[in-house]
Write a protein that holds these residues in place. Structure first.
Motif, PDB file in Angstrom:
ATOM      1  N   PRO A 259       0.826  -1.212   0.000  1.00  0.00           N
ATOM      2  CA  PRO A 259       0.000   0.000   0.000  1.00  0.00           C
ATOM      3  C   PRO A 259       0.856   1.256   0.000  1.00  0.00           C
ATOM      4  CG  PRO A 259      -0.647  -1.524   1.756  1.00  0.00           C
ATOM      5  CD  PRO A 259       0.671  -1.987   1.232  1.00  0.00           C
ATOM      6  N   LYS A 260       0.278   2.360  -0.449  1.00  0.00           N
ATOM      7  CA  LYS A 260       0.976   3.637  -0.443  1.00  0.00           C
ATOM      8  C   LYS A 260       1.328   4.069   0.975  1.00  0.00           C
ATOM      9  CE  LYS A 260      -0.451   6.782  -3.308  1.00  0.00           C
ATOM     10  NZ  LYS A 260      -1.303   7.816  -3.935  1.00  0.00           N
ATOM     11  N   SER A 261       0.531   3.641   1.944  1.00  0.00           N
ATOM     12  CA  SER A 261       0.782   4.006   3.336  1.00  0.00           C
ATOM     13  C   SER A 261       2.020   3.338   3.903  1.00  0.00           C
ATOM     14  CB  SER A 261      -0.430   3.638   4.204  1.00  0.00           C
ATOM     15  OG  SER A 261      -0.709   2.246   4.111  1.00  0.00           O
ATOM     16  N   GLY A 262       2.579   2.354   3.169  1.00  0.00           N
ATOM     17  CA  GLY A 262       3.796   1.686   3.611  1.00  0.00           C
ATOM     18  C   GLY A 262       3.518   0.523   4.536  1.00  0.00           C
ATOM     19  N   GLY A 263       4.562   0.059   5.199  1.00  0.00           N
ATOM     20  CA  GLY A 263       4.424  -1.086   6.087  1.00  0.00           C
ATOM     21  C   GLY A 263       4.500  -2.397   5.338  1.00  0.00           C
ATOM     22  N   ALA A 264       4.017  -3.441   5.975  1.00  0.00           N
ATOM     23  CA  ALA A 264       4.065  -4.776   5.375  1.00  0.00           C
ATOM     24  C   ALA A 264       3.213  -4.832   4.115  1.00  0.00           C
ATOM     25  CB  ALA A 264       3.569  -5.807   6.384  1.00  0.00           C
ATOM     26  N   ALA A 265       3.529  -5.774   3.246  1.00  0.00           N
ATOM     27  CA  ALA A 265       2.743  -5.959   2.037  1.00  0.00           C
ATOM     28  C   ALA A 265       1.296  -6.277   2.393  1.00  0.00           C
ATOM     29  CB  ALA A 265       3.333  -7.087   1.194  1.00  0.00           C
ATOM     30  N   ALA A 266       0.361  -5.759   1.619  1.00  0.00           N
ATOM     31  CA  ALA A 266      -1.048  -6.081   1.824  1.00  0.00           C
ATOM     32  C   ALA A 266      -1.357  -7.454   1.256  1.00  0.00           C
ATOM     33  CB  ALA A 266      -1.936  -5.028   1.168  1.00  0.00           C
ATOM     34  N   VAL A 267      -0.703  -7.792   0.154  1.00  0.00           N
ATOM     35  CA  VAL A 267      -0.868  -9.104  -0.472  1.00  0.00           C
ATOM     36  C   VAL A 267       0.505  -9.599  -0.888  1.00  0.00           C
ATOM     37  CG1 VAL A 267      -1.943 -10.428  -2.328  1.00  0.00           C
ATOM     38  CG2 VAL A 267      -3.146  -8.468  -1.351  1.00  0.00           C
TER      39      VAL A 267
END
Length: 423
Positions: A259-267
């Motif tokens: 996601p654009k918000s960053g962090g771990a992958a969403a998928v």
């Protein structure tokens, strides 16, 4: 040999395209990517380890390589990790023959039930394929295993936890063709592989997208190129999609959506091991274990059809998918590219908000409803009226007071703008 440097593809491809190239990079609505992320799904250590030296390749040629790949025989293990910011979802899907609490005797073995389970957390899949007539997908959990097997004119679904086997007719009959994708497996579980997710993402390659070749990687012991896909549209919640493409045969080995918000992958979906040799014939043989409850899926479907006709849940979903529902079925798509939004027109009654919510909060139990909605959704207002936005890390939805729904992999303001424009 030289390492691959980023090669950008944007604002069109330039020159004439072959029919196959056009097919590979045709404009497509990335809502499909959001849908796959919503249902569907750190797999192999995230591109850790050696970065093989491979011949330089352009993004256009790598996409064409994926499009031309025609590997039909493989077996391996796929790790699926989905982190949309949702709580872990229990199995269950009320809407298909045998699906959900009210779906019939085959509920626990219904493929749609397993689709919902893949929507959060990490899961291990064992997969095998030998052409269009033989496929097998097994979801392996700590205490149970779920297997979906297509072999010729038969499809078996078996849930070891409940010891329930669901037997259905494979493609060939009218019912089989209506309820399954080409190749025999239900469409729902076909979205759980890197190949299918990558193909959906590549449909978006066009003037709303930047596509580059961003180095190389080792995935499942195979040399791979890394294809990096980034939306250009500011309203998208997708930061990037990274696809590892087998350097030899063009098969997508790993798909990672951040996601654009960053962090771990969403998928994050990819092979941890893969073999492109022909699987043993016994891989696709299935006999219900002793003591298993065997359910006739075709009979359940026919019973539901007699009892509910066109109102049967699976009929409604089929009509929507084919554009035969009310107002030509399913959602209307507005916008383009990565900021495409699916809209479903309301019937005049939506979630309480504004003055209605204030009244609800002053009426005891209604206040509990109001507090719950406040905790999971943000009140919003615009020229469209008022409503609530419900958010995940990737997909957001606006439900207006009149029940109209706007949903997509876009930020809150983009949803509000769409609702205002549609007023």
């Amino acid at each position: 040999m030289p390492r691959n440097e980023p090669t950008e593809v944007s604002d069109g491809w330039g020159g004439e395209r072959s029919p196959r190239r056009r097919k590979a990079v045709r404009y497509g609505v990335p809502v499909a990517v959001a849908g796959a992320a919503a249902v569907t799904i750190g797999l192999v250590p995230a591109f850790a380890g050696s970065s093989p030296d491979l011949p330089k390749i352009s993004a256009q040629d790598l996409i064409a390589k994926v499009a031309k790949s025609d590997v039909q025989q493989l077996s391996g293990t796929v790790r699926v990790t989905t982190d949309l910011g949702l709580p872990s979802l229990p199995g269950g899907f009320d809407g298909a023959p045998g699906g959900g609490a009210k779906g019939g005797d085959g509920a626990s073995a219904a493929p749609q039930k397993k689709l919902m389970e893949l929507a959060s957390g990490s899961h291990t899949l064992r997969v095998a394929a030998d052409g269009p007539e033989k496929q097998r997908v097994s979801i392996v959990d700590k205490d149970a295993e779920y297997s979906l097997v297509h072999n010729g004119n038969e499809v078996w679904a078996y849930d070891s936890g409940s010891k329930t086997a669901l037997h259905s007719t494979a493609p060939g009959s009218r019912a089989g063709k209506e309820h399954r994708a080409p190749g025999g497996l239900p469409k729902d579980l076909k979205t759980a592989t890197p190949q299918d997710l990558a193909k959906e993402a590549l449909k978006a390659a066009g003037d709303t997208t930047s596509v580059t070749v961003d180095g190389t990687a080792k995935v499942a012991g195979r040399d791979a190129y890394q294809l990096l896909i980034k939306p250009k549209q500011a309203g998208s919640t997708v930061g990037s999609i990274r696809v590892a493409v087998d350097a030899d045969n063009g098969v997508p080995l790993k798909f990672t959506l951040t996601p654009k918000s960053g962090g771990a992958a969403a998928v994050d979906v990819g092979f941890t091991n893969v073999d492109f040799a022909k699987p043993a014939a016994s891989t696709f043989a299935f006999t219900p274990p002793k003591g298993a409850k065997v359910v006739d899926g075709d009979k359940e479907r026919a019973t539901a059809e007699r009892e509910h006709g066109k109102d049967a849940p699976f009929h409604k979903k089929l009509a929507e998918a084919k554009g035969e529902g009310e107002d030509k079925g399913g959602p209307n798509i507005i916008g383009k590219g990565w900021t495409s939004i699916a809209t479903i027109k309301g019937d005049g009654s939506g979630l309480p908000s504004g003055k209605d919510m204030d009244k609800a909060k002053s009426k005891g139990a209604g206040g509990d409803v109001g507090a719950f909605l406040d905790s999971i959704g943000d009140k919003v207002n615009g020229s469209f009226g008022s409503g609530r936005v419900f958010s995940t890390r990737l997909v957001n939805a606006l439900v207006t007071d009149n029940g109209t729904v706007y949903v997509g992999a876009v930020d809150k303001q983009t949803l509000i703008n769409a609702a205002n424009a549609a007023k």
